[in-house]
Write a protein that holds these residues in place. Structure first.
Motif, PDB file in Angstrom:
ATOM      1  N   ALA A 131      39.220  46.851  33.517  1.00 14.46           N
ATOM      2  CA  ALA A 131      40.391  47.032  34.373  1.00 14.46           C
ATOM      3  C   ALA A 131      40.376  46.020  35.509  1.00 14.46           C
ATOM      4  O   ALA A 131      39.316  45.591  35.964  1.00 14.46           O
ATOM      5  CB  ALA A 131      40.411  48.449  34.931  1.00 14.46           C
ATOM      6  N   ARG A 132      41.559  45.594  35.952  1.00 13.30           N
ATOM      7  CA  ARG A 132      41.687  44.665  37.075  1.00 13.30           C
ATOM      8  C   ARG A 132      42.791  45.173  38.005  1.00 13.30           C
ATOM      9  O   ARG A 132      43.776  45.750  37.546  1.00 13.30           O
ATOM     10  CB  ARG A 132      42.077  43.266  36.587  1.00 13.30           C
ATOM     11  CG  ARG A 132      40.995  42.542  35.814  1.00 13.30           C
ATOM     12  CD  ARG A 132      39.815  42.143  36.694  1.00 13.30           C
ATOM     13  NE  ARG A 132      38.793  41.425  35.957  1.00 13.30           N
ATOM     14  CZ  ARG A 132      37.834  42.015  35.235  1.00 13.30           C
ATOM     15  NH1 ARG A 132      37.783  43.331  35.154  1.00 13.30           N
ATOM     16  NH2 ARG A 132      36.934  41.286  34.604  1.00 13.30           N
ATOM     17  N   PRO A 172      39.976  30.282  34.739  1.00 15.26           N
ATOM     18  CA  PRO A 172      39.405  30.025  33.414  1.00 15.26           C
ATOM     19  C   PRO A 172      38.218  30.952  33.148  1.00 15.26           C
ATOM     20  O   PRO A 172      37.331  31.085  33.986  1.00 15.26           O
ATOM     21  CB  PRO A 172      38.962  28.558  33.497  1.00 15.26           C
ATOM     22  CG  PRO A 172      39.809  27.962  34.573  1.00 15.26           C
ATOM     23  CD  PRO A 172      40.049  29.062  35.554  1.00 15.26           C
ATOM     24  N   GLY A 173      38.248  31.646  32.010  1.00 15.50           N
ATOM     25  CA  GLY A 173      37.157  32.548  31.651  1.00 15.50           C
ATOM     26  C   GLY A 173      37.349  33.960  32.171  1.00 15.50           C
ATOM     27  O   GLY A 173      36.638  34.868  31.745  1.00 15.50           O
ATOM     28  N   GLY A 174      38.292  34.170  33.104  1.00 15.13           N
ATOM     29  CA  GLY A 174      38.519  35.518  33.633  1.00 15.13           C
ATOM     30  C   GLY A 174      39.087  36.426  32.544  1.00 15.13           C
ATOM     31  O   GLY A 174      39.856  35.972  31.694  1.00 15.13           O
ATOM     32  N   LEU A 202      41.189  38.999  32.602  1.00 15.15           N
ATOM     33  CA  LEU A 202      42.642  39.172  32.641  1.00 15.15           C
ATOM     34  C   LEU A 202      43.343  37.857  32.316  1.00 15.15           C
ATOM     35  O   LEU A 202      44.294  37.810  31.518  1.00 15.15           O
ATOM     36  CB  LEU A 202      43.063  39.694  34.026  1.00 15.15           C
ATOM     37  CG  LEU A 202      44.554  39.856  34.271  1.00 15.15           C
ATOM     38  CD1 LEU A 202      45.177  40.792  33.241  1.00 15.15           C
ATOM     39  CD2 LEU A 202      44.812  40.391  35.682  1.00 15.15           C
ATOM     40  N   SER A 203      42.866  36.777  32.939  1.00 13.58           N
ATOM     41  CA  SER A 203      43.486  35.467  32.721  1.00 13.58           C
ATOM     42  C   SER A 203      43.491  35.093  31.250  1.00 13.58           C
ATOM     43  O   SER A 203      44.514  34.667  30.701  1.00 13.58           O
ATOM     44  CB  SER A 203      42.735  34.380  33.499  1.00 13.58           C
ATOM     45  OG  SER A 203      42.903  34.562  34.884  1.00 13.58           O
ATOM     46  N   GLU A 204      42.342  35.259  30.603  1.00 15.16           N
ATOM     47  CA  GLU A 204      42.252  34.857  29.194  1.00 15.16           C
ATOM     48  C   GLU A 204      43.083  35.785  28.316  1.00 15.16           C
ATOM     49  O   GLU A 204      43.661  35.358  27.324  1.00 15.16           O
ATOM     50  CB  GLU A 204      40.791  34.808  28.734  1.00 15.16           C
ATOM     51  CG  GLU A 204      39.984  33.691  29.408  1.00 15.16           C
ATOM     52  CD  GLU A 204      40.614  32.294  29.278  1.00 15.16           C
ATOM     53  OE1 GLU A 204      41.363  32.047  28.317  1.00 15.16           O
ATOM     54  OE2 GLU A 204      40.374  31.454  30.181  1.00 15.16           O
ATOM     55  N   HIS A 205      43.145  37.051  28.707  1.00 17.21           N
ATOM     56  CA  HIS A 205      43.989  37.968  27.936  1.00 17.21           C
ATOM     57  C   HIS A 205      45.452  37.519  28.016  1.00 17.21           C
ATOM     58  O   HIS A 205      46.162  37.468  27.010  1.00 17.21           O
ATOM     59  CB  HIS A 205      43.856  39.402  28.450  1.00 17.21           C
ATOM     60  CG  HIS A 205      44.758  40.353  27.721  1.00 17.21           C
ATOM     61  ND1 HIS A 205      44.496  40.769  26.444  1.00 17.21           N
ATOM     62  CD2 HIS A 205      45.949  40.900  28.069  1.00 17.21           C
ATOM     63  CE1 HIS A 205      45.483  41.568  26.041  1.00 17.21           C
ATOM     64  NE2 HIS A 205      46.378  41.658  27.002  1.00 17.21           N
ATOM     65  N   LEU A 206      45.891  37.193  29.233  1.00 13.95           N
ATOM     66  CA  LEU A 206      47.282  36.769  29.396  1.00 13.95           C
ATOM     67  C   LEU A 206      47.525  35.471  28.642  1.00 13.95           C
ATOM     68  O   LEU A 206      48.558  35.285  28.007  1.00 13.95           O
ATOM     69  CB  LEU A 206      47.609  36.573  30.886  1.00 13.95           C
ATOM     70  CG  LEU A 206      47.613  37.847  31.741  1.00 13.95           C
ATOM     71  CD1 LEU A 206      47.872  37.503  33.207  1.00 13.95           C
ATOM     72  CD2 LEU A 206      48.658  38.847  31.253  1.00 13.95           C
ATOM     73  N   LYS A 207      46.549  34.574  28.705  1.00 16.67           N
ATOM     74  CA  LYS A 207      46.750  33.253  28.129  1.00 16.67           C
ATOM     75  C   LYS A 207      46.772  33.288  26.612  1.00 16.67           C
ATOM     76  O   LYS A 207      47.583  32.609  25.977  1.00 16.67           O
ATOM     77  CB  LYS A 207      45.643  32.310  28.605  1.00 16.67           C
ATOM     78  CG  LYS A 207      45.941  30.860  28.269  1.00 16.67           C
ATOM     79  CD  LYS A 207      44.896  29.929  28.820  1.00 16.67           C
ATOM     80  CE  LYS A 207      45.197  28.491  28.378  1.00 16.67           C
ATOM     81  NZ  LYS A 207      44.043  27.636  28.591  1.00 16.67           N
TER      82      LYS A 207
END
Lengths: 393, 338
Positions: B150-151, B173-175, B177-182
């Motif tokens: 969770a974030r 990069p590598g986060g 949430l970030s990678e999920h969105l990307k």
């Protein structure tokens, strides 16, 4: 910093597009004073808000017109058992007129709810024979003066100056009717430089044929064709007809159409202007020195109360009688009814398509510039957009 | 020691209150500051219904209550009408936060859109699928990702925009949430949100406001601005100072310009730490967001709202403090990339 958003970007007037239910925190006309005689009770609805008006012992009261018990409108069957209260006709919930507090219940005089619930009250005033109510947030402060919600008052030495409600000797006569059209469409029609065509065959045009030219439209030919009022006081936008910024269109050769009245008259023309929350001023119309005035008071998202009035200066009783006579025999039948009914017809014709997302499917043309100016003005200077009432959407 | 009543709620919260002899359960609870749902106070509407788990109580004399005999037999009582006799225990069918307008709860929302608004910032649009509670402008939710982690992310949209929700998320990069969105997130995805949470919210008073946002710290501040705009309460002077790292990171410039157009009382200032050789936007000042704060922005009744990375918060707080802003008028929210 300047706005680099494209001037054509529709987002500039996104708040206007949201203002289906009207603008809040403004003074709106509710009734003519004569419609609420001493001892009277009337219910109106403004911007989705049901409002009860009561006149007793010379004082006016405006309260939320919904019983706290089951929500019915008190004005449905007005019941006043004492001079300072109003009682719901259904189960007898009774409220103080002054502060709206629930002060008794017919069948339960010691009920736990007494003193704990209240109807909200609204600021109300009568001015020049019209009862105005301030509709919006209960805690809005300070409440602006009514003059901020009326048209601007040009200086008396202005060539276009006509009677204005703020003149000491102003008398306002008029009518109001319910029109099935969103208030925004009616405002846009009201001062639309291109809409003169709908009045082409109105009796008023022929009655005035010897005095003023009939225009087929007004075409703006300069950046400053309209003047915007953004300072203190009323916020509005004015078509500068009669100047070289606007060309009256009297002929269209391609369609073999000519103004029925010719164009060769020397007269002081009429400017049209629109002010928040939807108030039209037409100076010197239909006669020189009188003002034609309209309000488009939102009732709900699909209807508005259309106010059509004539303002005249009546310094004495004789002038008042003369104005009343001309009002009854000329202004009301030919202008406010026959002429303005063409506007009602146009407004209702727009409603049919605009309630099906017409707002996003327009192809506007050169005569519409002032309407976009109006939309942006409302978007920038509104005192809040009225939210849809509970359960309406 | 008088008699006590234990109030058990559906969210497993238990409150213990004292009940003076002859007092109804509802009155005792309200006096003890425990909020119970109620309305008529006369035994009629049934809103305050609860179940007697342990102990006994009698109804106030002279009233009829709306409970059916079968309900009474099962232990149901109306809190407004029952007077506990001795120690008692009661069960309520609703959570202890029932009368809280922005109580924390679980919601589901569908992804409506996802786009990059700069080299490094996502704009995530969602539509909440349940219509229960609202939130306060400036609050955040915890978003649960398909892998169970969770974030916390702040809404950039206003409560008035519900059921639409918007978020601004910095790409790390590598986060998770970030990678999920990307890489995985698509319109139509259903995500679980828990909230609202957070105390970075507008005070009730209407005085002048200065907003200082670094990067995606703009999100809760935009929510506040739109809330003030929709509510028609944006009548005091407001200053928004918005700063980004690199010029190419700048996002939402037109969104902010539109707010400036719609809100005549709003002054907008933008800055970036590092200029880009290609963009060179004259509306962006070179420097930190803190350098945008001007002494005249701080009046005796101003409130400052600061949201961004910890270093920027520290610098902005020092600057505001040196300009005479009292500590209690400084409201901050720390953003950490995730």
């Amino acid at each position: 910093m300047t706005v680099t958003v494209q001037k054509t970007d529709r987002r500039l007037y996104e708040p206007y597009l949201r203002a289906k239910w009207g603008l809040k925190n403004h003074w709106y006309p509710a009734l003519f004073g004569v419609e609420l005689p001493e001892g009277g009770v009337k219910g109106v609805e403004i911007a989705g808000t049901p409002i009860l008006l009561r006149r007793i012992k010379g004082r006016l009261y405006a309260l939320h017109d919904r019983c706290v018990h089951r929500g019915v409108r008190l004005s449905h069957k007005p019941t006043c058992l004492t001079d300072d209260t109003i009682t719901c006709w259904f189960h007898g919930f009774s409220y103080n007129l002054s502060d709206g507090m629930l002060m008794s219940i017919v069948g339960s005089p010691d009920d736990e709810l007494i003193g704990k619930h209240k109807l909200r009250t609204f600021p109300v005033q009568e001015f020049r024979g019209i009862v105005f109510v301030f509709v919006g947030d209960e805690d809005y402060k300070p409440i602006p003066p009514l003059s901020d919600d009326l048209p601007v008052r040009p200086p008396k030495n202005d060539a276009y100056s006509a009677a204005h409600p703020l003149d000491e000797d102003a008398v306002i006569l008029g009518i109001h009717t319910t029109v099935r059209c969103n208030w925004r469409l009616a405002t846009e029609n009201g001062f639309d430089p291109g809409h003169a065509l709908v009045h082409r065959d109105n009796a008023l045009v022929h009655a005035l044929a010897g005095q003023r030219p009939q225009q087929l439209a007004y075409r703006p030919v300069s950046d400053d064709a309209f003047r915007v009022f953004e300072g203190d006081g009323p916020k509005g936008i004015m078509n500068m007809y009669g100047s070289d910024k606007y060309i009256p269109v009297t002929e269209n050769k391609a369609l073999n159409l000519r103004s029925a009245t010719g164009t060769d008259f020397k007269f002081v023309g009429s400017r049209t202007s629109m002010y928040l929350p939807g108030v039209l001023m037409v100076e010197n119309f239909p006669d020189p020195k009188v003002m034609h005035m309209e309000w488009y008071v939102p009732i709900d998202d699909k209807t508005h109360e259309y106010w059509r009035c004539i303002v005249a200066n009546c310094p004495d009783e004789t002038a008042r009688e003369r104005f009343t006579y001309r009002y009854q025999n000329f202004y009301e039948p030919l202008d406010l009814r026959d002429f303005n009914n063409a506007d009602v017809d146009a407004s209702e014709a727009m409603q049919e398509v605009y309630e099906r997302d017409g707002w996003n499917h327009e192809n506007l043309f050169t005569l519409d510039a002032v309407l976009i100016g109006w939309r942006k003005l409302v978007s920038r200077y509104n005192r809040g957009i009225q939210a849809p009432p509970r359960g309406s959407e | 020691m008088g008699q006590t009543a234990k109030l058990r709620f559906a969210d497993d919260v238990t409150r213990e209150i004292e009940v003076a002899p002859g007092t109804t359960l509802l009155k005792a609870a309200l006096e003890a500051g425990v909020r119970l749902d109620h309305q008529c106070l006369s035994g009629t509407c049934g809103t305050c219904v609860c179940r007697l788990v342990c102990g006994a109580g009698t109804n106030l004399p002279g009233r009829s209550v709306c409970l059916l005999p079968g309900e009474v037999a099962e232990g149901y009582r109306l809190a407004c009408s029952v007077v506990p006799t001795g120690d008692t225990e009661w069960q309520f069918d609703y959570p202890s936060t029932i009368t809280d307008d922005s109580a924390i709860a679980r919601h589901v929302a569908a992804v409506e859109g996802l786009r990059m608004v700069s080299d490094s910032v996502f704009e995530l649009s969602m539509s909440r699928m349940d219509s229960a509670a609202s939130f306060l402008a400036g609050q955040y939710v915890r978003i649960t990702l398909p892998d169970g982690s969770a974030r916390s992310i702040s809404m950039s949209s206003a409560p008035q925009d519900l059921p639409d929700l918007r978020f601004l998320i910095r790409y790390l990069p590598g986060g998770v949430l970030s990678e999920h969105l990307k890489t995985r997130c698509r319109p139509g995805d259903i995500l679980e949100l828990e909230g609202p949470m957070g105390s970075f919210v507008l005070p009730s008073e209407a005085g002048p406001k200065i907003f200082i946002a670094g990067g995606t710290g703009l999100a809760p501040i935009l929510s506040m601005l739109d809330h003030l705009r929709h509510a028609g309460t944006a009548r005091s002077p407001m200053v928004l100072c918005f700063g980004v790292g690199r010029e190419a990171d700048c996002f939402y410039k037109q969104e902010l310009e539109l707010r400036q157009f719609w809100m005549p009382k709003l002054t907008l200032r933008l800055a970036c730490d590092e200029r880009s050789p290609t963009v060179a936007d004259p509306d962006l000042r070179t420097g930190s967001v803190v350098s945008l704060i001007e002494p005249a922005d701080i009046g005796p009744d101003s409130t400052a709202f600061v949201c961004g990375p910890p270093a920027m918060i520290a610098a902005a707080s020092d600057r505001l403090n040196s300009l005479g802003l009292p500590a209690e008028r400084l409201i901050v929210e720390r953003f950490n990339p995730s």
